[in-house]
Design a protein around this motif. Structure first.
Motif, short mmCIF file in Angstrom:
data_model
loop_
_atom_site.label_atom_id
_atom_site.label_comp_id
_atom_site.label_asym_id
_atom_site.label_seq_id
_atom_site.Cartn_x
_atom_site.Cartn_y
_atom_site.Cartn_z
N MET A 81 0.85 -1.18 0.00
CA MET A 81 0.00 0.00 0.00
C MET A 81 0.89 1.24 0.00
SD MET A 81 -1.57 0.13 3.85
CE MET A 81 -1.42 -1.54 4.48
N LYS A 83 2.10 4.37 1.44
CA LYS A 83 2.13 5.00 2.76
C LYS A 83 2.29 6.51 2.61
CE LYS A 83 4.20 4.61 7.30
NZ LYS A 83 5.30 4.11 8.07
N GLY A 106 -7.52 4.31 -4.21
CA GLY A 106 -8.06 3.28 -3.32
C GLY A 106 -7.43 1.95 -3.63
N GLN A 107 -8.16 0.92 -3.29
CA GLN A 107 -7.71 -0.45 -3.55
C GLN A 107 -8.75 -1.11 -4.44
OE1 GLN A 107 -7.48 -3.05 -0.12
NE2 GLN A 107 -5.92 -4.29 -1.08
N SER A 137 -2.15 5.82 2.65
CA SER A 137 -3.08 4.79 3.13
C SER A 137 -3.34 5.00 4.61
CB SER A 137 -2.49 3.40 2.92
OG SER A 137 -2.41 3.10 1.55
N GLN A 138 -4.58 4.76 5.00
CA GLN A 138 -4.99 4.81 6.40
C GLN A 138 -5.90 3.61 6.65
OE1 GLN A 138 -6.90 8.61 6.83
NE2 GLN A 138 -5.02 9.75 6.55
N PRO A 139 -5.29 2.41 6.86
CA PRO A 139 -6.13 1.24 7.09
C PRO A 139 -7.13 1.49 8.21
CG PRO A 139 -3.84 0.61 6.84
CD PRO A 139 -3.88 2.12 6.93
N ILE A 145 -7.09 1.87 2.35
CA ILE A 145 -5.85 1.40 1.76
C ILE A 145 -5.78 1.91 0.32
CG2 ILE A 145 -4.61 -0.66 0.97
CD1 ILE A 145 -5.74 -2.10 3.44
N ILE A 146 -4.62 2.45 -0.05
CA ILE A 146 -4.42 2.95 -1.41
C ILE A 146 -3.34 2.13 -2.08
CG2 ILE A 146 -3.77 4.92 -2.86
CD1 ILE A 146 -4.74 6.72 -0.51
N THR A 147 -3.72 1.41 -3.12
CA THR A 147 -2.78 0.66 -3.95
C THR A 147 -2.91 1.05 -5.41
OG1 THR A 147 -4.37 -1.13 -4.24
CG2 THR A 147 -2.78 -1.39 -2.45
N ALA A 178 -1.46 -4.85 2.22
CA ALA A 178 -2.58 -4.52 1.32
C ALA A 178 -3.14 -5.81 0.74
CB ALA A 178 -2.10 -3.58 0.23
#
Length: 190
Positions: A81, A83, A106-107, A137-139, A145-147, A178
């Motif tokens: 992901m 960060k 996003g994911q 990303s901020q799970p 989550i950003i991928t 991620a």
């Protein structure tokens, strides 16, 4: 002959040393890391550990088209992901400095429009405008989550990009964790 062996082993040792990173006391092979890793960064226990990278993608869009209600997938860090990163986009805009296009983050398959900030000094309202946004990303948080990063045309007409249309993506830090979300289709929020 002895001098040649010494030089050879000196070069070999420096090559091997350059392929090993020391992070938090553990030795990690560079081959097990992303190819664009420049260093590693230890973080206090209990905090998401990240790998410092500096990866940039410049996407030149001039002459490309996005059909109505479609998208172009621009960047993917899966299984890591993002960060820390940044996106800048120079896109066609109307007289009120609004672009019909959306930058999605996003994911996959769950992407949402990024909250882009307008950059007035580098924009010409009614023609081309520059926008940018920091991404992280901020799970479990609102950003999630950003991928993945994509550009979307949510309108009912095909968009053809004019000269100087670009998206620049800079990723500064990635981290593991991620896991892929279930589902095969990419969904996009308006």
């Amino acid at each position: 002959m002895q001098a040649n062996k010494t030089i050879f082993f000196g070069i070999l040792a420096s090559v091997v040393a350059s392929m090993i990173f020391v992070a938090g006391g553990a030795i990690t092979s560079a081959f097990g890391q992303a190819s664009n890793v420049t260093s590693s960064k230890a973080v206090a226990p209990g905090i998401m550990q990240g790998t410092v990278v500096r990866d940039s993608a410049v996407i030149l869009l001039e002459g490309k088209t996005i059909p109505a209600n479609d998208f172009i997938h621009l960047y993917d860090t899966t299984p890591y992901m993002i960060k820390s990163g940044h996106i800048a986009a120079k896109l066609p805009c109307d007289a009120s400095s609004t672009s019909p296009l959306k930058i999605l983050i996003g994911q996959a398959p769950n992407l949402k429009p990024a909250a882009l900030e307008f950059v007035k000094p580098l924009s010409t309202p009614g023609k081309m405008c520059l926008y940018h946004v920091d991404v992280a990303s901020q799970p479990g948080g609102q950003a999630g989550i950003i991928t993945d990063i994509a550009i979307q045309n949510p309108t009912s007409t095909t968009v053809t990009f004019p000269a100087t249309s670009t998206v620049v993506i800079g990723v500064d830090e990635i981290t593991s964790g991620a896991e892929m979300a279930a589902g095969a289709n990419m969904t996009m929020s308006k």
